[in-house]
Design a protein around this motif. Structure first.
Motif, PDB file in Angstrom:
ATOM      1  N   GLU A 144       1.586  -1.733  12.045  1.00 39.98           N
ATOM      2  CA  GLU A 144       0.865  -2.548  11.062  1.00 39.98           C
ATOM      3  C   GLU A 144       0.862  -4.010  11.490  1.00 39.98           C
ATOM      4  O   GLU A 144       1.905  -4.599  11.750  1.00 39.98           O
ATOM      5  N   LYS A 145      -0.331  -4.552  11.585  1.00 34.85           N
ATOM      6  CA  LYS A 145      -0.547  -5.974  11.909  1.00 34.85           C
ATOM      7  C   LYS A 145       0.287  -6.461  13.099  1.00 34.85           C
ATOM      8  O   LYS A 145       1.123  -7.362  12.978  1.00 34.85           O
TER       9      LYS A 145
ATOM     10  N   PHE B  68      -8.564   0.086  14.907  1.00 35.04           N
ATOM     11  CA  PHE B  68      -7.854  -0.208  13.663  1.00 35.04           C
ATOM     12  C   PHE B  68      -8.068   0.874  12.616  1.00 35.04           C
ATOM     13  O   PHE B  68      -9.064   1.580  12.601  1.00 35.04           O
ATOM     14  N   ILE B  69      -7.077   0.984  11.760  1.00 32.99           N
ATOM     15  CA  ILE B  69      -7.078   1.948  10.657  1.00 32.99           C
ATOM     16  C   ILE B  69      -8.035   1.406   9.603  1.00 32.99           C
ATOM     17  O   ILE B  69      -7.817   0.339   9.055  1.00 32.99           O
TER      18      ILE B  69
ATOM     19  N   TYR C  68      -4.895  -5.773  11.012  1.00 35.14           N
ATOM     20  CA  TYR C  68      -5.018  -4.380  10.585  1.00 35.14           C
ATOM     21  C   TYR C  68      -3.843  -3.518  11.045  1.00 35.14           C
ATOM     22  O   TYR C  68      -2.992  -3.968  11.803  1.00 35.14           O
ATOM     23  N   GLY C  69      -3.864  -2.262  10.619  1.00 38.50           N
ATOM     24  CA  GLY C  69      -3.017  -1.255  11.229  1.00 38.50           C
ATOM     25  C   GLY C  69      -3.720  -0.786  12.502  1.00 38.50           C
ATOM     26  O   GLY C  69      -4.928  -0.550  12.487  1.00 38.50           O
TER      27      GLY C  69
ATOM     28  N   LEU D 229      -9.282   3.420   0.863  1.00 45.80           N
ATOM     29  CA  LEU D 229      -9.132   2.004   0.530  1.00 45.80           C
ATOM     30  C   LEU D 229     -10.499   1.508   0.072  1.00 45.80           C
ATOM     31  O   LEU D 229     -11.430   1.433   0.872  1.00 45.80           O
TER      32      LEU D 229
ATOM     33  N   GLN E 202       4.763  -0.617   3.686  1.00 38.41           N
ATOM     34  CA  GLN E 202       3.507  -0.326   4.381  1.00 38.41           C
ATOM     35  C   GLN E 202       3.297   1.183   4.525  1.00 38.41           C
ATOM     36  O   GLN E 202       4.200   1.907   4.956  1.00 38.41           O
TER      37      GLN E 202
ATOM     38  N   LEU F 276       0.823  -1.221   0.000  1.00 43.06           N
ATOM     39  CA  LEU F 276       0.000   0.000   0.000  1.00 43.06           C
ATOM     40  C   LEU F 276       0.854   1.268   0.000  1.00 43.06           C
ATOM     41  O   LEU F 276       0.527   2.247  -0.674  1.00 43.06           O
TER      42      LEU F 276
ATOM     43  N   MET G  35     -13.312  -0.938   1.517  1.00 41.15           N
ATOM     44  CA  MET G  35     -14.094  -0.585   2.697  1.00 41.15           C
ATOM     45  C   MET G  35     -15.243   0.322   2.301  1.00 41.15           C
ATOM     46  O   MET G  35     -15.029   1.476   1.916  1.00 41.15           O
TER      47      MET G  35
HETATM   48  C1  G1P Z   1      -4.475  -2.175   4.864  1.00 40.89           C
HETATM   49  C2  G1P Z   1      -3.663  -1.267   5.767  1.00 40.89           C
HETATM   50  C3  G1P Z   1      -4.100  -1.438   7.226  1.00 40.89           C
HETATM   51  C4  G1P Z   1      -5.584  -1.208   7.356  1.00 40.89           C
HETATM   52  C5  G1P Z   1      -6.352  -2.126   6.385  1.00 40.89           C
HETATM   53  C6  G1P Z   1      -7.828  -1.817   6.384  1.00 40.89           C
HETATM   54  O1  G1P Z   1      -4.145  -3.498   5.125  1.00 40.89           O
HETATM   55  O2  G1P Z   1      -2.302  -1.567   5.624  1.00 40.89           O
HETATM   56  O3  G1P Z   1      -3.393  -0.547   8.041  1.00 40.89           O
HETATM   57  O4  G1P Z   1      -6.004  -1.438   8.687  1.00 40.89           O
HETATM   58  O5  G1P Z   1      -5.867  -1.976   5.045  1.00 40.89           O
HETATM   59  O6  G1P Z   1      -8.497  -2.733   5.573  1.00 40.89           O
HETATM   60  P1  G1P Z   1      -4.547  -4.707   4.127  1.00 40.89           P
HETATM   61  O7  G1P Z   1      -6.013  -4.945   4.353  1.00 40.89           O
HETATM   62  O8  G1P Z   1      -4.244  -4.248   2.749  1.00 40.89           O
HETATM   63  O9  G1P Z   1      -3.712  -5.872   4.558  1.00 40.89           O
END
Ligand code: G1P
Length: 289
Positions: free
Chosen positions: A192-193, A204-205, A172-173, A132, A231, A112, A135
Motif C-alpha cells: 500500500e502506497k 495499481f489496485i 495507490y496499492g 470502492l 489497510q 479501508l 471509482m
Molecule cells: C484505497 C486502497 C488502495 C487503492 C485505492 C484506489 O486507497 O487502499 O489500495 O489503490 O483505494 O482508489 P485510498 O484511495 O482510500 O487511499
C-alpha cells in the motif's frame, strides 16, 4: 471450490476531504455525475455482475444514502400526479427490492481494512465483492462482471488493477506479479502506497475485488499500516500466504471521482456518452474552450 458471489461491500464512510465543502452535507458518493449520484452507477455495475445484496459501510451523517435507496412518496406522488412517467421511472430505477441492502455504521474512521471487517457478520462464510465507489468504471463488459468471470476461471481472490499514470504509484496499492501473460496473472505481493522508486510494478489496485471470507479473521487483528490506517492491502498480503490472488487488468476506463478534477472528468465523459445529451454537451463544452 467456486461459490457464487452474491454480496458486495461498499465502503462509503470516507469524509471526502478532496471534494469539500460540498461533501459536508452530501456524502461524496452521492455527488452527481450528470444527473445521478455516483453510487447509482456503481450499484448498476454490481447488478450486472449478479450481485444480489449490498452492504454499505457508512459513517455519521450519511443517512442520505439510505434515503436515496428508499421510496420518496412526495417526489413519486408529485410526478405521478403530473403524469411525468418517464422521470418517475428514472427516479425508481435505483430502488432495491426490500431487503437487498444493509447499512452498517463504521463508528470510527480507521481505514479501508477496518471498513471491510465491519461487514463480517452480514457476509458470513462466502466469497464477496468489494467495490470502492469513488471509482467509476466504464467498460463494454462491466468491470465487476469481468472480475467475477476471472474468479470463475481461477477461484481464490481477484483484485482489479490498471497501469498507474507515471509518477503516481505512491498514491495507490501496487501489486507484484509472477510474470505477465495476458490480463489475468498470479500475484506474488502487494504493497500500500509504496514510496516512489520502490513500487514492485506500475499496476495499481483500482477498486474492485473478489475476496474469500478468511480475510475477516486477518482484518480482525490487522495492525495499522500506511497513513496510520488499517489497510485492506496489508490484510490481503497476509492472506496471500495461504490463498491464491490473481490480478485482473480489466478492459475499460476508470474515473476517480474522489477528487475535484476526477469528478469533473467523469461528468464530461458521462455526458458525452449519453445519447440524449451528447450533442448539447459537446457544444456546451466546446463553447467554453
Ligand atoms: C484505497 C486502497 C488502495 C487503492 C485505492 C484506489 O486507497 O487502499 O489500495 O489503490 O483505494 O482508489 P485510498 O484511495 O482510500 O487511499
Amino acid at each position: 471450490l467456486i461459490r457464487r458471489v452474491r454480496n458486495a461491500v461498499l465502503p462509503v464512510a470516507g469524509l471526502g476531504t478532496p471534494v469539500m465543502p460540498g461533501a459536508q452535507t452530501t456524502p461524496k458518493t452521492l455527488l452527481h455525475v450528470v444527473d445521478r449520484p455516483i453510487l447509482s452507477y456503481v450499484v448498476e455495475e454490481a447488478r450486472a455482475a449478479g450481485i444480489e445484496h449490498f452492504v454499505f459501510i457508512v459513517g455519521r451523517g450519511q443517512g442520505a444514502i439510505e434515503d436515496y435507496f428508499d421510496h420518496n412518496p412526495e417526489v413519486e406522488g408529485a410526478l405521478e400526479a403530473k403524469g411525468k412517467t418517464e422521470i418517475l421511472a428514472d427516479v425508481r430505477r435505483d430502488l432495491p427490492r426490500p431487503g437487498e441492502m444493509s447499512f452498517i455504521r463504521q463508528m470510527a474512521p480507521l481505514g479501508l481494512g477496518h471498513a471491510v471487517w465491519c461487514a463480517r457478520d452480514v457476509i458470513g462464510d462466502e466469497p464477496f465483492a468489494v467495490m470502492l465507489p469513488d471509482m467509476l468504471m466504464v467498460a463494454e463488459r462491466p468491470a465487476l462482471a469481468q472480475c467475477v468471470e476471472a474468479y470463475g476461471e481461477v477461484g481464490g481472490n481477484i483484485v482489479a488493477v490498471e497501469p498507474a499514470p507515471k509518477g503516481e504509484t505512491h498514491k495507490y496499492g501496487i501489486v507484484a506479479l509472477d510474470g505477465q501473460d495476458g490480463r489475468l496473472n498470479r500475484m506474488t505481493g502487494m504493497v500500500e502506497k509504496p514510496p516512489l522508486g520502490t513500487e514492485p510494478s506500475n499496476l495499481f489496485i483500482s477498486g474492485r475485488y473478489i475476496l474469500q471470507p478468511e480475510i475477516f479473521h486477518i482484518l480482525e487483528t490487522q495492525e495499522r499500516g500506511a497513513g496510520g490506517e488499517i489497510q485492506l492491502t496489508d490484510g490481503m498480503a497476509a492472506l496471500m500466504k495461504r490463498q491464491d490472488f490473481h490480478a485482473l487488468e480489466y478492459e475499460g476506463t476508470t474515473y476517480d471521482c474522489g477528487d475535484k478534477i476526477g469528478l469533473l472528468r467523469a461528468n464530461v465523459a458521462f455526458a458525452l456518452r449519453r445519447p440524449d445529451l451528447a450533442d448539447e454537451a459537446r457544444a456546451a463544452i466546446q463553447a467554453l474552450l
